[in-house]
Structures are given as structure tokens and as C-alpha cells.
Design an enzyme around this catalytic site. Structure first.
Site, mmCIF file in Angstrom:
data_model
loop_
_atom_site.group_PDB
_atom_site.id
_atom_site.type_symbol
_atom_site.label_atom_id
_atom_site.label_comp_id
_atom_site.label_asym_id
_atom_site.label_seq_id
_atom_site.Cartn_x
_atom_site.Cartn_y
_atom_site.Cartn_z
ATOM 1 N N GLU A 48 0.869 -1.175 0.000
ATOM 2 C CA GLU A 48 0.000 0.000 0.000
ATOM 3 C C GLU A 48 0.899 1.216 0.000
ATOM 4 O O GLU A 48 1.658 1.437 0.936
ATOM 5 C CB GLU A 48 -0.865 0.010 1.259
ATOM 6 N N ASP A 59 -4.975 9.293 10.662
ATOM 7 C CA ASP A 59 -3.615 8.840 10.939
ATOM 8 C C ASP A 59 -3.053 9.385 12.239
ATOM 9 O O ASP A 59 -3.307 10.523 12.616
ATOM 10 C CB ASP A 59 -2.695 9.239 9.780
#
Lengths: 261, 394
Positions: A48, A59
Site C-alpha cells: 500500500e 492517521d
């Protein structure tokens, strides 16, 4: 193009699938494809590659930092697609692009899908593109270009919704180990056990891969006891802070998943 | 249904929606399914009205500013949100959301704040209801707004510094969303403006709509007419403007004017005039107008007013702008500071610098003699004294 990811899971046998996330353009602007190549050599099963966004709300600090540095290094979607031009001459494992929806909108959804297909990207993970919007506005163009869009499932996702995600998915389902931002450690508890068992008992059509909080051998093994594979992100991105990182990729992958040759 | 109301999918025309990661889906979906039923229930309405009356001090006066009226040759009314408890319109929304959070069984409240007004309004209602409160605030804003940080702490809130990005409002919002992702069950996020994923823009607009509901009644008493010729309000995310416009949206005779912060000038590179500088994009969960680079990275805005220093605008405003139902103007730092001083000297009212942007618009307009003009005086200027002192050298 979906075949690369389909084949991976179809032919995996007893293998525990390992995927690595890292941010394009970090630690240096042009490190993107070199890292991909090194990861494949080290035995990683699919990748990824994150395209950075200024406001990555899902995040934690490590990937926030890598995104900020990547943007400072000059990474954009234009630059990334240019770097990936020769991807398929150097890398054979499946590659997903992961990022937030706004850069995709500005690039143009159609252009984005075309560019992904042209360089040999297999699919996308866009956490803030919800299922409803995907079905309404995006699904047709993604499918036309053979891209597999991956959806997330959390411990709070209802069974009905998981079934729907299973119907809409064409590659794998991304199980979050808990509802959390990236970079937290997976803590094994009765709750996660019963969540993972609940998902297994649903016998979904798509393979499952667990991500968020997988950072070492123990958490990797634990995750892959319950799913077809696991994804390591923050722990790998942290390794890239080391100026000598290129020599440390193989040992890092080796200790995560010693069964890999 | 009015074309200016949100539709069943959470959109105002092309704008809105709920662009959120799966981790936030259960929370946002729970809100979406329940908010209308809860806020329309008799018990909620009764407690909301009672708190707005006895705790906030509503209705806020509609004041005919005579010396200002003389200057502009029209009847200029000020909707005095500055007289609310905690000094701004923000409390209308936090009262509504805390009552909603209670009914959803939430134990912990989080919020983002820029200048600290929304943080203070949130800490206030958490103290009132005895709920745990965590406020995210940019590290730079914490330094700039020490008195508001102290207020929040006195009321028992934990103030957490957002140290990512530009360390201001946008980053505080990112941190609040991350907190919500990590605390998906017991926590309610009180967003302070008409931004965020559906149903927030609609919910916050409804709570703020008390501003225009009262204005209609007060105008009828004072002028014999429920509607003004103009309604003017400043816009950052756009909550006071949404409240000021709400009950006039379907009265086409009312000209709606929103005033954005031009900072040092719209084209100066230091501005927050989103309708001029922004393009369609997604930030903080909704599709709207957004200041961004060609690559879709969010651009840091600038305004002297921390409350207007936001790179986006609520989806309702993006729609009112696109359909031209409202006019979007802008005022520079200098325009606003002068307008703030003028109001102080003509009327003895020190406005928040945010609200001074709306007042600055009066200088640029020409009115007919009998025009009734309502300006939303969204907050008082006590918090801005430092800025006024530095700017004018008092």
C-alpha cells in the site's frame, strides 16, 4: 489487473499474507519505487503506497509526519504517477494506492483511475470516501478501469453493513483491529478476539486483512491467526527515519514474518 | 421543502455529504438517525428554550443603532449576540448539542476551538451538565488566547494543544476528529460551526436559527414588518451567518450578505476569503468550497480574526453562494479594525473582530432611506482587546 490480488489470495495456501504501507515521497522524494522493490525482494506479498494529504485525520503521529515530509519533498499525485511509470518493470506484487479523497477529486476521479490503470496499480484504499458516495458517484469508473476499491470494517461496523461491504468489494476487506488512528499498538483482549471470531463466522466471500496496530512478529501472528493477512504501516514508516533504512528493510520483514524465505 | 434545506442524503445542492472514515460511521450515523427526533421532542424543546432564556439570557436584544443609522442613511439594527452568556452566539449551539449528547447517553465531550469562544461555550455547558470535557486548540492559538484557555480550565475542561500542521483551528479540528475515532462509543463531538459531516451543518444551523427567529419577531414589533431589507453577518465556517439567514432564506425580498475575512487583501496570499479563493473539495467530512493547491492540499488561511481563520466554509454557504441566494463580500483586517473602532466610538459597543467584519460591509453599501438593515453582532470584543491595543497603539 484485479487478477494480481485475486491470484495472491487464491493461491496462498497456508501462507500468512504480509502487506506493508508506506508514504510515497518519504523519506526522500524519489525513494518510492526503490522501497517497493526492496519490499518485494524481502518477501512482502502486497503493497500500500500512501499518497500524502495535508489533513490526514485517520492517521496517528508517525504517518502524519511522513505525509508532511513527503509534501515538503514535493510529492503530488502527478509526481507519483510519473514515478510509477516503470513500476511494472520492477515490481510484480499487487500495489494499492492509499490516501484521502480530496487530492483524488482535484486530480479528477476519471483521470485518477486512468492513471492508476496505466501504471499497473491494482486498487485503492480511500478511507474518507464512504460506501454511499462510492456507489453513487465512483463505482462505475473504478470498475471500468479494473480497480479494486477496498473498504474498512471496524469492531463497531454492523453485520448488515459488513455484508454490504462484502458484496461491493473485489479484492479484500480491510479489518481495523480497533477503532483507532494508525500507529497504536494492537492489544489482544476478549473484545478483539470476539470481534475477529465474529467476522470469521460470517464466512465472507472476500479475504480479510487486519491492519492498524500490527507492529511486530507477535501481533502479526495473532492477526493472521484470525485473517488471511495483516498490514504493517507505522512500524515500517518509523524504520524509514533511519538514514541506513535500505539495509534494514530485509531484516525488518524477516523478524515480522520469519516463515518468509 | 425549501431548496436551501439539506436533503435526505445530507446535501445542500452539490455540497455537504458525510466524507468520513468507517471509524466515525457509527457515531455519525447514530446522530443522523436521531437528531431530528430528539431536537423536535417536546422535552428537548422545553429544556432548550428554558436554558436559552434563563442561562444564556435570550432573547438577545435587537438594537436600533441610531448614530450608526445616521452615518449610513438607513435603519441599522444590531442583533446583540454579544450580550449572550460567554459573549457570543456560540453558546446557542453548545446548549443544543449538550442536551442532545445527554439524550444519546454520552459521557465525554470533545470540541475544537480557534480563538477559544467555542471552546469556552463548550466547557461552560459541560460544567453545567457535569460532563467530562476535552478541548483541542492549536498550540499557537493557546499562546494567543491565554484568557480563554484559563476560562476553559477554570470550568474543568482539559485543553489539549494541537501541534500538527499550522497549529491553528484546522489542526485542532483534525485532532478532535482523531480523538473521536479513538473513542467511538462514549464520546460526543460538539462541532462549533456549520461544517463537518452531515448532520452537523444542519444541526448547528437549526440551533443557531434562534437568531433569525427572534429577529423576525423583534422586527415586527419595531418596524411593523417581519423581514429586513438586508441581513448581514460575518462568515468563517459560517454558524452565526447560518443562524442570521435561516428564517429569511425563503423570503426572497431579504438580501443576505455574508462577509468573509480578506486578511491582508484577497489576492495578498494572506487571506481567508474562501468563496473567492476556494474550489470545490472535501475537508472535515463535507464537500464544500475549500482553499487548496492544484494537488488538493489544504492551504493555510490568514485573518487577524482567529474565528474567521478557516480554509473552508459550511456547505450551506457554498450552496447559497452558488445559487446566488446570498452575496459573499469580504473585509480586510484594516476594514474590520476600523469598523470595530467606529462602533465603539459611535455606539459604545466593542465588537469581536469577527463581527467587525460584518460591520465593515456597511461602509461599502448604499441604502435607501427607509431600508431596514440587520447586522449580526455575533460576539463581544473583550477577548480582542490585546489585538485592538496593538493595532491602534492604545
Amino acid at each position: 489487473m484485479m487478477n494480481r490480488i485475486k491470484n495472491l489470495f487464491a493461491n496462498k495456501g497456508d501462507k500468512r499474507i504480509l502487506s506493508i504501507y508506506y508514504t510515497a515521497g518519504y523519506p526522500t522524494l524519489n525513494s518510492t519505487v526503490d522501497i517497493a522493490e526492496a519490499l518485494e525482494k524481502a518477501g512482502v506479498d502486497f503493497l500500500e503506497i500512501g499518497f500524502p494529504y495535508s489533513d490526514p485525520v485517520a492517521d496517528g503521529p508517525v504517518i502524519q509526519h511522513s505525509s508532511e515530509m513527503a509534501l515538503r519533498n514535493g510529492m503530488t499525485l502527478d509526481v507519483l504517477f510519473d514515478q510509477l511509470k516503470d513500476l511494472r518493470k520492477r515490481v510484480n506484487i499487487p500495489v494499492f494506492l492509499m490516501g484521502y479523497v480530496n487530492p483524488v477529486l482535484q486530480y479528477g476521479v476519471e483521470n485518477f483511475c486512468k492513471a492508476c490503470a496505466a501504471v499497473g496499480v491494482d486498487g485503492t484504499i480511500i478511507p474518507d470516501l464512504p460506501m454511499y458516495e462510492y456507489e453513487e458517484q465512483y463505482q462505475t469508473v473504478f470498475e471500468t478501469h479494473g480497480l479494486s476499491n477496498i473498504f474498512l470494517v471496524t469492531p463497531q461496523t454492523s453485520e448488515e453493513r459488513i455484508r454490504k461491504i462484502d458484496r461491493l468489494s473485489t479484492g479484500f476487506i480491510y479489518l481495523l483491529s480497533s477503532s483507532a488512528t494508525t500507529g497504536k499498538n494492537l492489544t489482544v483482549s476478549e473484545n478483539t478476539e470476539s470481534y475477529f471470531s465474529r467476522i470469521r463466522a460470517m464466512e465472507l466471500d472476500n479475504p480479510t486483512v487486519i491492519g492498524f496496530g500490527i507492529s511486530n512478529h507477535d501481533t502479526f501472528v495473532h492477526a493472521t491467526d484470525h485473517a488471511d493477512g495483516a498490514i504493517v504501516g507505522s512500524a515500517f514508516v518509523k524504520l524509514l527515519d533511519d538514514p541506513e533504512y535500505s539495509t534494514k528493510i530485509a531484516p525488518f520483514i524477516q523478524q515480522l514474518s520469519p516463515s518468509v524465505p | 421543502m425549501s431548496k436551501y434545506q439539506v436533503n435526505d442524503n445530507g446535501y445542500y445542492g452539490d455540497f455537504g455529504g458525510a466524507y468520513i472514515p468507517e471509524m466515525l460511521y457509527p457515531n455519525v450515523e447514530e446522530l443522523r438517525q436521531q437528531y431530528l427526533a430528539i431536537i423536535q421532542s417536546a422535552g428537548f424543546q422545553e429544556e432548550f428554550d428554558q436554558l436559552l432564556r434563563d442561562y444564556v439570557g435570550r432573547p438577545s436584544p435587537l438594537y436600533l443603532a441610531e448614530r450608526l443609522s445616521d452615518r449610513y442613511g438607513a435603519n441599522v439594527f444590531l442583533k446583540r449576540e454579544d450580550l449572550n452568556h460567554t459573549g457570543a452566539h456560540k453558546i446557542n449551539n453548545t446548549i443544543g448539542q449538550i442536551l442532545l449528547a445527554e439524550r444519546l447517553g454520552k459521557k465525554r465531550i470533545i470540541a475544537e476551538t480557534g480563538a477559544g469562544q467555542h471552546g469556552v461555550a463548550t466547557a461552560t455547558v459541560c460544567a453545567l451538565k457535569g460532563l467530562q470535557c476535552v478541548v483541542y486548540m492549536g498550540a499557537i492559538d493557546i499562546q494567543r488566547q491565554a484568557p480563554n484557555v484559563a476560562r476553559m480550565k477554570m470550568m474543568g475542561a482539559e485543553v489539549v494543544a494541537a501541534t500538527s500542521g499550522s497549529k491553528t483551528l484546522k489542526d485542532a479540528t483534525n485532532e478532535a476528529m482523531r480523538d473521536w475515532i479513538n473513542n467511538p462509543v462514549d464520546t460526543h463531538y460538539i462541532i462549533g460551526s456549520v461544517v463537518g459531516p452531515h448532520p452537523y451543518p444542519d444541526m448547528v444551523a437549526r440551533f443557531q436559527s434562534v437568531i433569525s427567529a427572534e429577529t423576525r419577531k423583534q422586527l415586527l414589533e419595531k418596524t411593523g414588518r417581519e423581514t429586513p431589507d438586508y441581513a448581514i453577518a460575518c462568515v468563517g465556517g459560517g454558524s452565526n451567518a447560518a443562524g442570521m439567514f435561516y428564517h429569511f432564506l425563503d423570503s426572497p425580498e431579504v438580501k443576505l450578505v455574508a462577509v468573509e475575512a480578506a486578511g491582508k487583501g484577497v489576492e495578498s496570499g494572506e487571506s481567508a476569503a474562501t468563496t473567492v479563493l476556494g474550489r470545490e473539495g472535501v475537508l472535515h467530512g463535507s464537500r464544500s468550497l475549500l482553499m487548496q493547491t492544484d494537488d488538493g492540499q489544504v492551504v493555510e488561511p490568514y485573518s487577524i480574526s482567529a474565528g474567521l481563520d478557516y480554509p473552508g466554509i459550511g456547505p450551506l454557504h457554498a450552496w447559497l453562494h452558488k445559487t446566488k441566494r446570498a452575496t459573499y463580500a469580504s473585509a480586510t483586517d484594516d476594514d474590520a479594525m476600523q469598523a470595530g473602532l467606529l462602533l465603539t466610538q459611535l455606539e459604545g459597543i466593542i465588537p469581536a473582530i469577527e463581527s467587525a467584519h460584518a460591520l465593515a460591509q456597511l461602509e461599502k453599501m448604499t441604502f435607501a432611506a427607509n431600508d431596514n438593515v440587520v447586522v449580526c453582532l455575533s460576539g463581544r470584543g473583550d477577548k480582542d482587546l490585546d489585538n485592538y491595543m496593538k493595532y491602534f497603539g492604545f
